[in-house]
Write a protein that holds these residues in place. Structure first.
Motif, PDB file in Angstrom:
ATOM      1  N   SER A  13     -34.798  -7.387  13.163  1.00 45.57           N
ATOM      2  CA  SER A  13     -34.110  -6.125  13.437  1.00 45.57           C
ATOM      3  C   SER A  13     -34.199  -5.789  14.927  1.00 45.57           C
ATOM      4  N   ARG A  16     -31.108  -5.163  17.344  1.00 43.36           N
ATOM      5  CA  ARG A  16     -31.031  -3.954  18.177  1.00 43.36           C
ATOM      6  C   ARG A  16     -30.741  -4.322  19.631  1.00 43.36           C
ATOM      7  N   TRP A  28     -27.734  -3.761  15.237  1.00 38.50           N
ATOM      8  CA  TRP A  28     -28.540  -3.340  14.087  1.00 38.50           C
ATOM      9  C   TRP A  28     -27.892  -2.216  13.284  1.00 38.50           C
ATOM     10  N   GLU A  45     -27.559  -2.726   9.357  1.00 35.55           N
ATOM     11  CA  GLU A  45     -28.528  -2.062   8.474  1.00 35.55           C
ATOM     12  C   GLU A  45     -27.892  -1.421   7.249  1.00 35.55           C
ATOM     13  N   THR A  62     -27.757  -3.696   4.234  1.00 37.98           N
ATOM     14  CA  THR A  62     -28.989  -4.325   3.776  1.00 37.98           C
ATOM     15  C   THR A  62     -29.618  -3.516   2.658  1.00 37.98           C
ATOM     16  N   ASN A  67     -35.552  -5.963   5.239  1.00 37.90           N
ATOM     17  CA  ASN A  67     -34.198  -5.658   4.802  1.00 37.90           C
ATOM     18  C   ASN A  67     -33.501  -6.959   4.427  1.00 37.90           C
TER      19      ASN A  67
END
Length: 143
Positions: free
Chosen positions: A85, A89, A94, A98, A101, A131
């Motif tokens: 992650s 990022r 990300w 996200e 996920t 995730n």
């Protein structure tokens, strides 16, 4: 920890060297998986122009194709932990990834020949959840 620190140092050196190298007039990246796409994004963010990614497979389905993505048995699922992650990022991806996920706090491992209920489950409460996302959907997020 020393091994991870060594990897971080090496990545820092590679990143610094990329900043010293003049961008070529064009760049081809072979492989449109998560690593190839992340590399293309990183180079483009550093100002490289005409970065092309080629792959032998067709592009993944659209992110909102619920019929395709709803069948998780069709896809190889990967876990994205803290380092993953963080890497996403660093390339500004990300937030887009996200939302697709699912957080998990454990895992189940099976020995060869074990039945459906023969696995050993491990729940981790001492770290943030991992995730999980279908590998191809991660690729679709990065496109």
């Amino acid at each position: 920890a020393p091994r991870a620190a060594g990897r971080r140092a090496m990545l820092g050196i590679v990143g610094s060297l990329l900043g010293l190298v003049a961008a070529p007039s064009s760049t081809v990246i072979v492989g449109a998986g998560p690593a190839g796409l992340a590399t293309a994004i990183s180079l483009a963010r550093r100002g490289w122009k005409n970065v092309q990614v080629i792959d032998r497979l067709p592009p993944p389905p659209a992110l909102d194709d619920t019929e395709t993505w709803g069948d998780t048995a069709r896809f190889y699922l990967i876990g994205i932990g803290g380092r993953g992650s963080g890497a996403l990022r660093s390339i500004g991806a990300w937030d887009a990834v996200e939302s697709y996920t699912q957080p998990v706090v454990g895992r189940k491992d099976w020995a060869p020949g074990a039945g459906v209920d023969g696995g050993v489950q491990t729940i981790r409460t001492d770290r943030p959840p991992t995730n999980v996302i279908a590998r191809d959907r991660l690729g679709a997020c990065l496109l």
